[in-house]
Design an enzyme around this catalytic site. Structure first.
Site, PDB file in Angstrom:
ATOM      1  N   LYS A 110     -32.317  17.326   9.207  1.00 27.07           N
ATOM      2  CA  LYS A 110     -31.106  17.001   9.956  1.00 27.07           C
ATOM      3  C   LYS A 110     -29.831  17.220   9.136  1.00 27.07           C
ATOM      4  O   LYS A 110     -28.754  17.382   9.687  1.00 27.07           O
ATOM      5  CB  LYS A 110     -31.186  15.577  10.486  1.00 27.07           C
ATOM      6  CG  LYS A 110     -32.274  15.446  11.546  1.00 27.07           C
ATOM      7  CD  LYS A 110     -32.300  14.087  12.204  1.00 27.07           C
ATOM      8  CE  LYS A 110     -33.254  14.053  13.382  1.00 27.07           C
ATOM      9  NZ  LYS A 110     -34.672  14.001  12.967  1.00 27.07           N
TER      10      LYS A 110
HETATM   11  C1  LIG Z   1     -35.694  14.433  13.764  1.00 26.85           C
HETATM   12  C2  LIG Z   1     -36.948  14.839  13.097  1.00 26.85           C
HETATM   13  C3  LIG Z   1     -37.913  15.619  13.770  1.00 26.85           C
HETATM   14  C4  LIG Z   1     -37.772  16.034  15.212  1.00 26.85           C
HETATM   15  O1  LIG Z   1     -36.733  16.947  15.414  1.00 26.85           O
HETATM   16  P1  LIG Z   1     -36.178  17.256  16.894  1.00 26.85           P
HETATM   17  O2  LIG Z   1     -35.007  18.135  16.717  1.00 26.85           O
HETATM   18  O3  LIG Z   1     -35.830  15.901  17.460  1.00 26.85           O
HETATM   19  O4  LIG Z   1     -37.287  17.899  17.642  1.00 26.85           O
HETATM   20  C5  LIG Z   1     -39.034  16.014  13.047  1.00 26.85           C
HETATM   21  N1  LIG Z   1     -39.224  15.649  11.760  1.00 26.85           N
HETATM   22  C6  LIG Z   1     -38.321  14.902  11.098  1.00 26.85           C
HETATM   23  C7  LIG Z   1     -38.597  14.517   9.683  1.00 26.85           C
HETATM   24  C8  LIG Z   1     -37.153  14.463  11.737  1.00 26.85           C
HETATM   25  O5  LIG Z   1     -36.264  13.701  11.059  1.00 26.85           O
END
Ligand SMILES: *Cc1c(COP(=O)(O)O)cnc(C)c1O
Length: 450
Positions: A110
């Site tokens: 993210k």
């Molecule tokens: C947010 C997150 C996901 C999922 O991502 P999306 O964009 O919501 O599909 C997967 N793995 C981790 C470690 C995350 O923080």
């Protein structure tokens, strides 16, 4: 280029306006009204650094920000990553590559979007002369990445609500040990959904939201999706030429934002083979891609908590394409979903497939990967390792560093994974601002602190 809503009832706006608003006024999600064709451009991007590639790509979507300014923004956004390649592509076997997306300040993918979004907010605050208050709810990773994106930015205060006692201790420390004056980590009683509900109520008070220039930080901002497109192109360029056109990207998925970004690069002309949506036991997307039926169920806590989602908020963007960009049909389907009715959709004739994984298998996969390759993966990334494509190269997106989820990893491998960034947090004072589960209390807190 303008940005339109998936529900077709908002005035077209600029990139900056779409970023600032987050959600379109008609409740839909923003999308560009035209898509660049990148098929003739990508090969010329091969020699660029990650930040340069990001600037070249993002320019195509926001002509109002000059190329020089984009370069400055992306250089700054990726300056805090601890790997020179930013998103290293590691060859694990002849047919499996790992795209490590956990080298940012909060050790999860993210950071790729939220480091940039924080700078875009700052740019906006500078240009308008207005102070922004960023507000969001989190179950862990989004909140910490958002906080680190806004840390110390002029003209921005960030307020993140989270369910008291229900986020991982390290995630709470990432939010509450920054010592930054503009960060407010707010534990509230209840579940993530309760916290999210309060945030929605506060945004529902249009007068309050306008008075304090509230911006929503959540997974639906179009800038996040576009920023995430970049590492698919980056990874594709690092593959051997023979593997590129047939590659399958495997994406641990919750809100569908990450895999949507990949699928959009394919729509824009990046010649890749396919995508796999890897879910945990909260498998609404797996059920949809296998049966065409989209039906929410109760959210079950799992070893991969950032994917514990049963209503994928970015799915509406995919739906828009699935329904031939017919906004009236999107409105109809979204209304049905909101009422909790099952929806049967045209079975996607696309390059997407899906798999799911139970907690026990997550543990076994982590153990096996450690045994076979001396490579430690986190529980979200583990969901990728099932039903691997036999006839093509797979690129698995490693979405978090294993040290963020030490308990499950230790159970599986016998060793507690560590990371210096997280170790350093353990000695820092925790500064939280606990509030009761009341929208009025949160509003009063914002009023007192903006
Ligand atoms: C947010 C997150 C996901 C999922 O991502 P999306 O964009 O919501 O599909 C997967 N793995 C981790 C470690 C995350 O923080």
């Amino acid at each position: 280029m303008h940005y339109i809503s998936t529900r077709g009832q908002s005035r077209p706006c600029t990139f900056s306006e779409a970023v600032e608003a987050g959600l379109a006024p008609d409740g839909g999600l923003f999308l560009p009204d035209s898509w660049p064709d990148i098929s003739g451009k990508v090969v010329a991007w091969e020699k660029l650094s990650y930040a340069e590639l990001a600037a070249e790509f993002l320019q195509l979507f926001a002509p109002e920000i000059s190329p020089d300014e984009w370069h400055a923004l992306t250089c700054k956004a990726y300056a805090k990553f601890d790997a020179p390649e930013i998103a290293p592509l590691l060859k694990l076997t002849e047919r499996t590559y790992m795209l490590e997306l956990f080298h940012g300040p909060t050790l999860a993918f993210k950071d790729f979007a939220l480091q940039l979004l924080g700078l875009l907010y700052e740019r906006q605050a500078k240009r308008s002369g207005k102070h922004l208050a960023v507000l969001g709810a989190t179950s862990g990773d989004t909140g910490s990445a958002a906080i680190h994106g806004c840390l110390g930015q002029d003209g921005i205060k960030i307020f993140i609500l989270y369910p008291e006692g229900r986020v991982a201790p390290l995630q709470e420390r990432q939010m509450a040990c920054t010592a930054a004056e503009n960060v407010f980590a707010i534990p509230v009683p209840g579940t993530f959904d309760d916290a999210q509900h309060m945030v929605k109520e506060i945004f529902g008070d249009a007068e309050f939201a306008a008075k304090y220039n509230l911006s929503a930080v959540n997974s639906i901002n179009i800038a996040r999706v576009l920023a995430q497109c970049v590492y698919y192109i980056w990874a594709w360029l690092r593959l051997p030429a023979a593997a590129r056109e047939n590659v399958e990207f495997v994406v641990p998925t919750g809100n569908f934002g990450n895999v949507l970004a990949g699928w959009l690069t394919q729509r824009m002309g990046l010649p890749v083979g396919s995508f796999r949506v890897a879910t945990n036991k909260n498998d609404i997307l797996h059920r949809f891609f296998t049966s065409g039926e989209y039906q929410t169920a109760n959210v079950l806590p799992s070893h991969a908590p950032s994917m514990d989602i049963q209503a994928a908020s970015n799915f509406e963007r995919f739906l828009y394409f699935l329904l031939d960009q017919d906004a009236a049909r999107v409105r109809e389907v979204m209304a049905k979903m909101k009422a909790g009715l099952p929806v049967t959709l045209p079975k996607p004739q696309t390059s997407l497939r899906a798999t799911r994984m139970e907690d026990g298998q997550i543990e076994r996969v982590i153990a096996q990967m450690w045994q076979d390759w001396r490579y430690v993966i986190d529980p979200h990334t583990a969901c990728a390792f099932t039903d691997m494509a036999q006839d093509r190269v797979s690129v698995v997106l490693a979405t978090a560093h294993p040290a963020k989820f030490p308990d499950v990893v230790k159970m599986a491998t016998g060793n507690e994974p560590t990371h210096p960034t997280l170790e350093a947090l353990k000695d820092k004072p925790l500064r939280t601002h606990p509030l009761p589960a009341s929208t009025d209390a949160v509003k009063a807190f914002i009023t007192a602190n903006v």
